[in-house]
Design a protein around this motif. Structure first.
Motif: not given
Length: 104
Positions: A70-97
């Motif tokens: 999911a973090n890799e997928c989000l990387g296509h839309f978010d230029d931040r490094p993976p270590s900086e977007r993990w929290c947003d990744t989790l929130l997006h994943l829970l929203d999708l769930a």
């Protein structure tokens, strides 16, 4: 494969979306502590009762793989490094769930 007026492309997009929703549901189930939920994949070769406990993948490893993907997928839309977007990744994943649960 021949793409007839975008049909194959749409099928691939639907499949990708369905896969993403399934992964989000699985991650949410793991985070909620569910171990034997309907999101559990069927065994490849033998029932779980026949697979020794030490050979079964731990739920944490499954969750980590889902979050990494999911973090890799989000990387296509978010230029931040993976270590900086993990929290947003989790929130997006829970929203999708939650969205997947609403769909049924």
């Amino acid at each position: 494969m021949v793409d007839h007026n975008g049909v194959l492309t749409m099928q691939r997009l639907l499949l990708a979306g369905t896969l993403g929703l399934s992964m989000a549901r699985k991650a949410a189930a793991i985070l909620e502590g569910e171990t034997d939920s309907e999101t559990t994949l069927p065994p490849l070769q033998a029932p779980d009762s026949q697979i020794p406990q030490d050979l079964r993948p731990p739920e944490g490893a499954v969750l980590r793989a889902i979050l990494d993907a999911a973090n890799e997928c989000l990387g296509h839309f978010d230029d931040r490094p993976p270590s900086e977007r993990w929290c947003d990744t989790l929130l997006h994943l829970l929203d999708l769930a939650a969205f997947a649960a609403d769909l049924g």
